[in-house]
Design a protein around this motif. Structure first.
Motif, PDB file in Angstrom:
ATOM      1  N   SER A  90      -0.602 119.358  48.180  1.00  0.00           N
ATOM      2  CA  SER A  90       0.624 120.583  47.662  1.00  0.00           C
ATOM      3  C   SER A  90       1.003 121.181  45.811  1.00  0.00           C
ATOM      4  O   SER A  90       0.610 121.973  45.359  1.00  0.00           O
ATOM      5  CB  SER A  90       1.423 120.457  48.232  1.00  0.00           C
ATOM      6  OG  SER A  90       2.847 121.628  48.526  1.00  0.00           O
ATOM      7  N   MET A 119      -1.749 123.309  55.702  1.00  0.00           N
ATOM      8  CA  MET A 119      -1.981 122.022  56.544  1.00  0.00           C
ATOM      9  C   MET A 119      -2.575 122.471  57.375  1.00  0.00           C
ATOM     10  O   MET A 119      -2.313 123.580  58.433  1.00  0.00           O
ATOM     11  CB  MET A 119      -0.688 120.728  56.662  1.00  0.00           C
ATOM     12  CG  MET A 119       0.221 120.492  55.860  1.00  0.00           C
ATOM     13  SD  MET A 119       1.987 120.137  56.470  1.00  0.00           S
ATOM     14  CE  MET A 119       1.216 119.084  56.991  1.00  0.00           C
ATOM     15  N   SER A 120      -3.351 121.847  58.583  1.00  0.00           N
ATOM     16  CA  SER A 120      -3.529 122.210  59.672  1.00  0.00           C
ATOM     17  C   SER A 120      -3.925 121.910  61.122  1.00  0.00           C
ATOM     18  O   SER A 120      -3.714 120.110  60.922  1.00  0.00           O
ATOM     19  CB  SER A 120      -5.449 122.579  59.519  1.00  0.00           C
ATOM     20  OG  SER A 120      -5.894 121.253  59.629  1.00  0.00           O
ATOM     21  N   LYS A 121      -3.722 121.949  62.132  1.00  0.00           N
ATOM     22  CA  LYS A 121      -4.147 121.319  63.479  1.00  0.00           C
ATOM     23  C   LYS A 121      -4.496 122.017  65.036  1.00  0.00           C
ATOM     24  O   LYS A 121      -4.085 123.321  64.559  1.00  0.00           O
ATOM     25  CB  LYS A 121      -2.593 120.511  63.562  1.00  0.00           C
ATOM     26  CG  LYS A 121      -2.162 119.895  64.918  1.00  0.00           C
ATOM     27  CD  LYS A 121      -0.218 119.331  64.779  1.00  0.00           C
ATOM     28  CE  LYS A 121      -0.731 118.433  66.109  1.00  0.00           C
ATOM     29  NZ  LYS A 121       0.934 117.961  66.605  1.00  0.00           N
ATOM     30  N   LYS A 134      -3.592 126.680  60.449  1.00  0.00           N
ATOM     31  CA  LYS A 134      -3.388 126.447  58.959  1.00  0.00           C
ATOM     32  C   LYS A 134      -1.526 127.161  58.768  1.00  0.00           C
ATOM     33  O   LYS A 134      -1.747 128.280  58.878  1.00  0.00           O
ATOM     34  CB  LYS A 134      -4.153 126.479  58.620  1.00  0.00           C
ATOM     35  CG  LYS A 134      -5.845 126.053  58.784  1.00  0.00           C
ATOM     36  CD  LYS A 134      -6.045 126.466  57.461  1.00  0.00           C
ATOM     37  CE  LYS A 134      -7.586 125.069  57.336  1.00  0.00           C
ATOM     38  NZ  LYS A 134      -8.437 125.078  56.372  1.00  0.00           N
ATOM     39  N   PRO A 147       2.337 124.145  53.901  1.00  0.00           N
ATOM     40  CA  PRO A 147       3.877 123.700  53.838  1.00  0.00           C
ATOM     41  C   PRO A 147       5.441 123.571  52.777  1.00  0.00           C
ATOM     42  O   PRO A 147       6.063 123.242  53.198  1.00  0.00           O
ATOM     43  CB  PRO A 147       2.877 121.748  52.596  1.00  0.00           C
ATOM     44  CG  PRO A 147       1.895 122.782  52.801  1.00  0.00           C
ATOM     45  CD  PRO A 147       1.754 123.916  52.811  1.00  0.00           C
ATOM     46  N   TRP A 153       7.998 123.052  54.698  1.00  0.00           N
ATOM     47  CA  TRP A 153       7.337 121.850  55.960  1.00  0.00           C
ATOM     48  C   TRP A 153       7.722 120.519  56.255  1.00  0.00           C
ATOM     49  O   TRP A 153       8.946 119.613  57.182  1.00  0.00           O
ATOM     50  CB  TRP A 153       5.887 121.436  55.810  1.00  0.00           C
ATOM     51  CG  TRP A 153       5.312 120.273  57.181  1.00  0.00           C
ATOM     52  CD1 TRP A 153       5.054 119.033  57.166  1.00  0.00           C
ATOM     53  CD2 TRP A 153       5.808 120.690  58.475  1.00  0.00           C
ATOM     54  NE1 TRP A 153       4.797 118.483  57.865  1.00  0.00           N
ATOM     55  CE2 TRP A 153       5.104 119.384  58.851  1.00  0.00           C
ATOM     56  CE3 TRP A 153       5.611 121.675  59.029  1.00  0.00           C
ATOM     57  CZ2 TRP A 153       4.457 119.108  60.265  1.00  0.00           C
ATOM     58  CZ3 TRP A 153       5.609 121.051  60.952  1.00  0.00           C
ATOM     59  CH2 TRP A 153       4.868 120.143  61.159  1.00  0.00           C
TER      60      TRP A 153
END
Length: 655
Positions: free
Chosen positions: A311, A478-480, A517, A520, A553
């Motif tokens: 980041s 960021m991803s999930k 996504k 953060p 985040w």
């Protein structure tokens, strides 16, 4: 991702008007010309790039990408020529210079013949050349662009043949490889003795003569020096010793201009800063910096408390490639412009995990830049950024300094001595970056990085900028994979939804999983990938914008961790379990066992039970009603409803 560069051929569309790039002005300004009215529109580079990135201007045609001309080999160094070759070149230049002074062309043989004796008398040349020779000199000189090196005799560049027998030469190389270039490190004298013994064996076998078998020590020494020094040292002393001995910051592609190579690195600063709002010490911030290798000019930086990571790296990189007016317009304490901007050709990084991540490599691909990973424990490979860190350590701040521990020396505690707010510290670093560091005179180059970077920008093609930052932000996010349901998206206790997400659910289904996504550093919005069209992304805002506005985040995770510890401290789970147990006991104590003998419906109707009576305390229930005088009211006659005959329907069955 489209790249834009301010040069001839760039066309922008503002609404219904089309502007074409006209010229670049001083002070970082560019002019565009309206294709209909020929009206000129003057913008700063920062404003034009901002308009394209925000969608106010549409790039219609980018034009060509100019390339640097192919490098021309420089003429030979005439000072290294033997003296008799220099004298011969001077003689030729005297004849040619005289002919050019008189305006004689190379085809005028009669005039050349008339002037040769004149020149020979002036320079006292005992054997003047023939007219055809002078004409040949003139032709070679003009065809090669008036390069004096073209007149040097080619005999000086001849390759001398070896007088030694090929079998002897092969034997020398063989024993140098097996006895000299080894970790045993035998001397050349010892190897020469072995070679001479083997040559006598060849003489006895009749393969060579006695004269050919005579090899001097200087011949063996010259053959050993034909091997490159690095590989010779590597063979005799090892690779680590050779790399340390022949280390150099220059690779196969030496840096010769700005925007060719950017170096990126992190460091933990040696100062403790305090919070602007509470005055409490925050700790030591981490500085991520981007430096131009050619000039040593700082083109981007980022200060945070997140530590070195992807980041902070990408945020410093975004600052480096963007025009700097957006960062310096509100900084009235700066006296000089911040020049660094544009996408470089390559990035030099170390072997940190953030630089080897797939996201960082994707960013390099989008920027069309080359990644160069420096070897471990070779700080000279990133000499420019390491030198900046060394100079930054000498920055004098009044308090909060972290000192290296020294025996019998007591320094004040930096957390108790800290007194610099974080905002003031950031202003100090920016002031040092723009107004102090670029004006230090480099003792090796005897120049300033500000001058080197600015002069190089005028000699190279215009810098390139990103057409949109959205793709870069999405790569760094960021991803999930999360479930999308009727409530929208649930991410770590935060809910996200919008009307467009409802349309996606209608086309895909009420429930589905897809890739989500988020930035953060800003939890106010997430990006959802369409499960069927992977190239389409939907920006979904938060349902609680007051909480997620500018929320990172890390902050959200810390808040949840604090809340979890708070409820654990007050035993919130125990209270919840106790309440559930009491509720179950209440149900069991009031349960009517002989439920067959009671008519529950009539009992409820008689008692007129409702939630209102249950929630109101006993002392608030009204048991006695006092009589009150009747007030006159307006009586509205009731509307009579005429009876309507109900029709009869025949029964039917649905099968």
């Amino acid at each position: 991702m489209a790249l834009i560069s301010f040069h001839t051929g760039l066309t922008l569309r503002y609404g219904d008007r089309i502007y074409q790039f006209l010229r670049q002005l001083d002070g970082g300004q560019v002019q565009f010309e309206d294709q209909l009215t020929r009206h000129t529109k003057t913008l700063t580079i920062a404003q034009a790039v901002h308009d394209v990135q925000e969608g106010k201007a549409l790039v219609l045609r980018e034009g060509f990408d100019p390339k640097l001309p192919d490098s021309v080999e420089p003429p030979s160094n005439l000072a290294d020529l033997p003296m008799h070759y220099q004298d011969d070149l001077g003689r030729k230049m005297d004849y040619l210079g005289w002919m050019r002074r008189l305006g004689i062309r190379r085809g005028e043989k009669k005039r050349i013949a008339d002037q040769i004796p004149v020149v020979a008398e002036k320079i006292k040349d005992a054997s003047p050349p023939a007219p055809n020779t002078v004409m040949t000199w003139m032709r070679i000189f003009e065809v090669n662009g008036l390069n004096p090196a073209s007149l040097v005799s080619r005999y000086v560049y001849r390759v001398k043949g070896r007088m030694i027998h090929p079998s002897v030469d092969e034997l020398i190389y063989k024993f140098l490889h097996t006895h000299y270039f080894t970790r045993a490190r035998n001397s050349l004298e010892n190897v020469g003795s072995i070679i001479r013994i083997e040559l006598k064996k060849l003489v006895n076998q009749g393969k060579i003569t006695e004269k050919e078998a005579k090899v001097s020590a200087s011949t063996i020494s010259r053959r050993s020096k034909e091997v490159e020094p690095f590989f010779a040292t590597k063979a005799r002393y090892g690779e680590l010793y050779a790399r340390a001995l022949y280390r150099t910051p220059f690779g196969e592609n030496p840096v010769c201009r700005a925007l060719q190579r950017y170096e990126i690195d992190h460091t933990t600063l040696n100062w403790v800063v305090i919070c602007d709002r509470t005055g409490l010490p925050l700790g030591r911030p981490t500085l991520t910096i981007v430096v131009d290798r050619y000039s040593g000019y700082i083109v981007g930086l980022h200060i945070s408390f997140d530590g070195p990571g992807l980041s902070s790296t990408l945020k410093a990189l975004k600052v480096a490639i963007q025009p700097k007016e957006r960062f310096t317009n509100n900084a009235s304490y700066l006296t000089n412009p911040w020049l660094g901007c544009g996408i470089p050709e390559e990035f030099a990084v170390d072997n940190g995990l953030e630089f080897h991540s797939p996201q960082f490599r994707q960013v390099a691909w989008e920027l069309q830049a080359v990644l160069e990973y420096c070897r471990v424990r070779t700080p000279w490979s990133k000499a420019a950024v390491e030198r900046v860190f060394r100079e930054l350590d000498f920055l004098h701040l009044p308090s909060g300094r972290v000192h290296k521990p020294i025996p019998n020396v007591r320094y004040p505690d930096p957390r108790k001595d800290a007194g610099i707010p974080f905002s003031v510290f950031c202003e100090t670093i920016l002031k040092w970056t723009v107004d102090i560091h670029p004006f230090h005179i480099n003792k090796h180059k005897l120049s300033r990085s500000f001058d080197l970077f600015g002069e190089s920008l005028e000699l190279i093609p215009p810098p390139k900028f990103l057409g949109s930052l959205e793709t870069l932000d999405r790569i760094a996010a960021m991803s999930k994979v999360l479930m999308i349901n009727s409530g929208g998206i649930e991410l770590a206790g935060l809910s996200y939804s919008c009307p467009e997400l409802l349309q996606m659910k209608k086309s895909v289904g009420p429930k589905f999983k897809t890739l989500v996504k988020w930035d953060p550093d800003d939890m106010g919005m997430v990006h959802v990938q369409h499960p069927l069209e992977h190239s389409q992304w939907l920006a979904v805002p938060s349902r609680n914008p007051h909480y997620t506005n500018q929320l990172s985040w890390v902050q959200h995770r810390n808040i949840r961790a604090y809340a979890r510890e708070h409820f654990k401290h007050i035993r919130g789970q125990e209270q919840l379990d106790r309440a559930r147990s009491e509720l179950e006991q209440l149900w069991h104590s009031r349960m009517i066992k002989d439920h067959k003998k009671l008519d529950y419906k009539k009992a409820v109707q008689v008692q007129a039970l409702s939630s209102g009576k249950i929630w109101v305390p006993d002392h608030e229930i009204i048991t006695k009603v006092e009589p009150r005088p009747i007030e006159p009211i307006l009586i509205v006659p009731e509307t009579k409803i005429m009876p309507i005959a109900i029709p009869d329907f025949e029964s039917f069955s649905l099968h």
